[in-house]
Each structure stands twice: as C-alpha cells, then as structure tokens.
Design an enzyme around this catalytic site. Structure first.
Site, PDB file in Angstrom:
ATOM      1  N   ASP A   1       0.766  -0.963   0.092  1.00  0.00           N
ATOM      2  CA  ASP A   1       0.052   0.152   0.234  1.00  0.00           C
ATOM      3  C   ASP A   1       0.599   1.425   0.102  1.00  0.00           C
ATOM      4  OD1 ASP A   1      -2.796   1.403   0.515  1.00  0.00           O
ATOM      5  OD2 ASP A   1      -2.083   2.243   1.673  1.00  0.00           O
TER       6      ASP A   1
ATOM      7  N   TYR B   1       2.948   9.751  -0.312  1.00  0.00           N
ATOM      8  CA  TYR B   1       4.013   8.747   0.191  1.00  0.00           C
ATOM      9  C   TYR B   1       5.805   9.169  -0.519  1.00  0.00           C
ATOM     10  CZ  TYR B   1       0.306   6.355   1.888  1.00  0.00           C
ATOM     11  OH  TYR B   1      -0.961   6.068   2.939  1.00  0.00           O
TER      12      TYR B   1
ATOM     13  N   LYS C   1      -3.372   6.141  -5.022  1.00  0.00           N
ATOM     14  CA  LYS C   1      -3.833   6.801  -4.479  1.00  0.00           C
ATOM     15  C   LYS C   1      -3.823   8.197  -4.702  1.00  0.00           C
ATOM     16  CE  LYS C   1      -3.517   4.789   0.282  1.00  0.00           C
ATOM     17  NZ  LYS C   1      -2.464   4.618   0.985  1.00  0.00           N
TER      18      LYS C   1
ATOM     19  N   HIS D   1      -7.002   9.886  -2.443  1.00  0.00           N
ATOM     20  CA  HIS D   1      -6.807   9.057  -0.235  1.00  0.00           C
ATOM     21  C   HIS D   1      -8.071   9.730   0.962  1.00  0.00           C
ATOM     22  CE1 HIS D   1      -2.652   9.201   0.805  1.00  0.00           C
ATOM     23  NE2 HIS D   1      -3.433   8.975   1.933  1.00  0.00           N
TER      24      HIS D   1
HETATM   25  N1  LIG Z   1      -5.272   6.451   3.810  1.00  0.00           N
HETATM   26  C1  LIG Z   1      -4.724   7.150   4.678  1.00  0.00           C
HETATM   27  O1  LIG Z   1      -4.917   8.265   4.725  1.00  0.00           O
HETATM   28  C2  LIG Z   1      -3.535   6.550   5.141  1.00  0.00           C
HETATM   29  C3  LIG Z   1      -3.015   7.083   6.197  1.00  0.00           C
HETATM   30  C4  LIG Z   1      -1.871   6.508   7.154  1.00  0.00           C
HETATM   31  C5  LIG Z   1      -1.527   4.985   7.125  1.00  0.00           C
HETATM   32  N2  LIG Z   1      -1.829   4.532   5.572  1.00  0.00           N
HETATM   33  C6  LIG Z   1      -1.571   3.350   5.239  1.00  0.00           C
HETATM   34  O2  LIG Z   1      -1.881   2.447   6.363  1.00  0.00           O
HETATM   35  C7  LIG Z   1      -0.127   1.705   6.425  1.00  0.00           C
HETATM   36  C8  LIG Z   1      -0.369   1.488   8.191  1.00  0.00           C
HETATM   37  O3  LIG Z   1      -0.163   2.412   8.677  1.00  0.00           O
HETATM   38  P1  LIG Z   1       0.715   3.129  10.136  1.00  0.00           P
HETATM   39  O4  LIG Z   1       2.376   3.358   9.036  1.00  0.00           O
HETATM   40  O5  LIG Z   1       0.203   4.546  10.419  1.00  0.00           O
HETATM   41  O6  LIG Z   1       0.596   2.708  11.367  1.00  0.00           O
HETATM   42  P2  LIG Z   1       0.195   1.194  11.735  1.00  0.00           P
HETATM   43  O7  LIG Z   1       0.848   0.438  11.013  1.00  0.00           O
HETATM   44  O8  LIG Z   1      -0.390   1.561  12.521  1.00  0.00           O
HETATM   45  O9  LIG Z   1       2.128   1.183  12.426  1.00  0.00           O
HETATM   46  C9  LIG Z   1       3.360   1.849  12.729  1.00  0.00           C
HETATM   47  C10 LIG Z   1       3.960   1.513  13.568  1.00  0.00           C
HETATM   48  O10 LIG Z   1       4.099   0.271  14.543  1.00  0.00           O
HETATM   49  C11 LIG Z   1       5.703   0.110  13.889  1.00  0.00           C
HETATM   50  N3  LIG Z   1       5.625  -1.798  14.613  1.00  0.00           N
HETATM   51  C12 LIG Z   1       5.403  -1.992  13.372  1.00  0.00           C
HETATM   52  N4  LIG Z   1       4.982  -3.340  13.304  1.00  0.00           N
HETATM   53  C13 LIG Z   1       5.250  -3.271  14.924  1.00  0.00           C
HETATM   54  C14 LIG Z   1       5.154  -4.443  15.599  1.00  0.00           C
HETATM   55  N5  LIG Z   1       5.116  -5.823  15.491  1.00  0.00           N
HETATM   56  N6  LIG Z   1       5.419  -4.031  17.146  1.00  0.00           N
HETATM   57  C15 LIG Z   1       6.206  -2.714  17.447  1.00  0.00           C
HETATM   58  N7  LIG Z   1       6.136  -1.660  16.766  1.00  0.00           N
HETATM   59  C16 LIG Z   1       6.091  -1.751  15.249  1.00  0.00           C
HETATM   60  C17 LIG Z   1       6.151   0.654  12.907  1.00  0.00           C
HETATM   61  O11 LIG Z   1       8.202   0.966  13.509  1.00  0.00           O
HETATM   62  P3  LIG Z   1       9.042   0.376  12.715  1.00  0.00           P
HETATM   63  O12 LIG Z   1       8.393   0.723  10.960  1.00  0.00           O
HETATM   64  O13 LIG Z   1      10.114   1.143  13.182  1.00  0.00           O
HETATM   65  O14 LIG Z   1       8.570  -1.242  12.905  1.00  0.00           O
HETATM   66  C18 LIG Z   1       5.626   1.665  13.202  1.00  0.00           C
HETATM   67  O15 LIG Z   1       6.268   2.826  13.725  1.00  0.00           O
HETATM   68  C19 LIG Z   1       0.684   3.327   6.313  1.00  0.00           C
HETATM   69  O16 LIG Z   1       1.786   2.495   6.012  1.00  0.00           O
HETATM   70  C20 LIG Z   1      -0.250   3.230   4.941  1.00  0.00           C
HETATM   71  O17 LIG Z   1       0.259   2.741   4.019  1.00  0.00           O
HETATM   72  C21 LIG Z   1      -3.376   4.729   5.788  1.00  0.00           C
END
Ligand SMILES: NC(=O)c1ccc[n+]([C@@H]2O[C@H](COP(=O)([O-])OP(=O)(O)OC[C@H]3O[C@@H](n4cnc5c(N)ncnc54)[C@H](OP(=O)(O)O)[C@@H]3O)[C@@H](O)[C@H]2O)c1
Length: 275
Positions: free
Chosen positions: A49, A54, A79, A112
């Site tokens: 994704d 990004y 997106k 988005h």
């Molecule tokens: N459509 C939208 O508006 C929107 C908005 C936000 C996000 N997104 C998408 O959703 C994806 C996921 O959301 P997100 O990146 O915001 O947050 P997330 O996946 O909820 O959390 C990521 C964070 O958690 C840490 N992490 C990952 N696995 C872990 C584990 N097993 N144990 C402990 N910590 C862990 C990561 O650090 P490390 O990388 O250091 O491991 C990072 O700091 C994004 O990457 C993006 O593709 C979409």
C-alpha cells in the site's frame, strides 16, 4: 477462517485482494522502501500500500521488479493526493504514479481523502481509468458514510474498497456496517495505532494467553473481522512478526474484549476537517 498469508477477499467486481499487506507511509524512497518491500515479499506478503503522497512509488515499483516475482503476483495500491483532485488533474496524477511505479496497470487506485466539492469529479476520473483497464479496482479512503452517500448520487461504479483509520481505539462500527451493506470492502489503516497499543493491558494479557505479541493480536482481530489490514514496518523482524498470525484463532469472547477498547480516538485527521 483466515489460515494463510495468501488468503484474499473477493472485491465487489470479482478482483481478489490479499487480506494482509505492507503499508509504506513514511518509508523513504530508495534503499529503505526497497528493503522493506523485499522483506515483505520474502515473508509471503503479496500486497503493498503506497500513495503519491508517500513519495516512494518509484522504490516500490523497483522492489517488486527486482523481487523475482511476476507483476501479477503482487497487488499494488496507490492513491491520488488532495491537491491533484478534479477530473483532468487526477488523470494526470495517475499517469505520474503509474510511471513512477513503472507498471502498465495499478491493482487498486484510491481517492486519498474526500476533498469537498472535488471528490465526485475525481471519482469520474477513476471510473474512466477503471473502464479503460489501467486499474483493476477503484476505491476511496477516509470516506465517512455521508461522503459515500454523496458519491453514490452520481457515480456509476461502487467503490470496491474504503480504506479508513481503524484499530482497537477506533473500531468504526457504523462505517463498517454501512460498507458491508453496500458491498464495499473495509481496509484498516494505522491498524497498530502507529505502534501506540503495544502496552495496552488487555492486548498484553491476550498476547500472553495466545503466545503472541500485541501487534499480532490486533492483526488477527482485523482478519477475523473480515478487514483488510496493512501494518507498516521497515524492520525485517517485525514484518515477519506481523505476518505470523495464521496459526491461531481468537475466541469470540476475546474478539469482544478488543472491540470494547474503542474510544473513537483518531491518530490521523478527521475526514470532515480536511480541505
Ligand atoms: N489512507 C490514509 O489516509 C492512510 C493514512 C495513514 C496510513 N495509511 C496506510 O496504512 C499503513 C499503516 O499505517 P501506519 O503506518 O500509519 O501505522 P501502523 O501500521 O499502525 O504502525 C506503524 C508503526 O508501528 C511500528 N510497528 C510495526 N510493527 C510493529 C510491531 N510488530 N511491534 C511494535 N511496533 C511495530 C512501526 O515501526 P517500525 O517501522 O520502526 O517497525 C511504526 O512506527 C501506512 O503505512 C499506509 O500505507 C493510510
């Protein structure tokens, strides 16, 4: 029962999308995103994704091309960003994303955020891209029920997916129920609440009970709710950990315990406050 990392859901147009994917928000283009995508594909992930916003589409494309897998084996989402919304500008933005990725087609293209006064025109552009075969499925992100209702007033294609912030502190039951009724697949962004739930006592207890980590408990909860989930990590060991969720099943009672953690708490912006 979700038993395999290769498990997919059938979207409302018959296209199959993996239930688990890697999110790459805030992952740097070039080496960082390439190693994260390679680690994920090696671990068995088949969905990535990204988004124009990004600024790592180039690296995502390169990583997939150099992975040894065929293009059709990996499901790629990108997106259109807010400042490119509108009909012509979305068509141009899509072409830029497609070129950066270096692919003939994108699997899923999303709006988005629901930019007021613009998203319907943006959707018309997505419908054209879909009809012309540049995208296998089209969808939205951060749409509340009222945004979807507004979209339905003029749309010809029902969104296949609504990607929304969703985790144990923001369970979004109303949007989920509405999307289910309309045949829209819900996809959870920030499923780990950006890493802030790792010390949450209920999740820590459940992690001990099932011999898993809090992150794995949350990802399993997503899957058992029928959600697509896209946890982000740049660390190989966590990428592997987040996919090691197919050998256990949360009981109904434990699913409800996690549901009860909801506080309607957002980490990201409220879609009604975006302009
Ligand atoms: N459509 C939208 O508006 C929107 C908005 C936000 C996000 N997104 C998408 O959703 C994806 C996921 O959301 P997100 O990146 O915001 O947050 P997330 O996946 O909820 O959390 C990521 C964070 O958690 C840490 N992490 C990952 N696995 C872990 C584990 N097993 N144990 C402990 N910590 C862990 C990561 O650090 P490390 O990388 O250091 O491991 C990072 O700091 C994004 O990457 C993006 O593709 C979409």
């Amino acid at each position: 029962m979700v038993r395999d990392i290769a498990d997919t859901v059938e979207l409302n147009n018959g296209v199959r999308m993996p239930r688990l994917g890697l999110g790459v928000y805030k992952v740097k283009d070039g080496g960082e995103v390439i190693q994260a995508v390679h680690a994920a594909l090696e671990a068995g992930y088949r969905s990535i994704d990204t988004a124009a916003f990004y600024e790592n589409e180039k690296g995502v494309g390169e990583a997939i091309r150099t992975s040894g897998l065929r293009r059709e084996d990996v499901f790629v989402t990108t997106k259109v960003w807010n400042d490119r919304q509108g009909y012509e500008s979305t068509l141009a933005a899509f072409e830029e994303s497609r070129k950066k990725l270096g692919f003939d087609y994108v699997d899923l293209y999303l709006i988005h955020w629901p930019i007021k006064g613009k998203f319907k025109e943006t959707w018309r552009a997505l419908e054209k891209l879909y009809r012309e075969g540049y995208v296998r499925a089209i969808g939205v992100s951060n749409f509340k029920i009222h945004h979807l209702e507004e979209l339905f007033e003029d749309s010809e294609v029902t969104p296949a997916v609504n990607q929304i912030e969703l985790h144990p502190r923001l369970t979004q039951e109303d949007v989920r129920a509405y999307c289910k009724e309309k045949g829209i697949q819900v996809e959870a962004w920030s499923p780990l609440m950006r890493g802030r739930l790792m010390d949450e006592p209920t999740l820590v207890d459940l992690a001990k009970k099932y011999g898993k980590t809090p992150a794995q408990i949350i990802i399993r909860w997503d899957l058992q709710h029928g959600l697509i989930t896209i946890p982000k990590s740049v660390r190989k060991e966590r990428i592997i950990e987040n996919a090691d969720v197919f050998d256990f099943e949360l009981s109904d009672e434990d699913m409800k315990k996690i549901d009860a953690l909801n506080q309607n708490l957002r980490t990201g912006r409220d879609p009604d406050e975006i302009s």
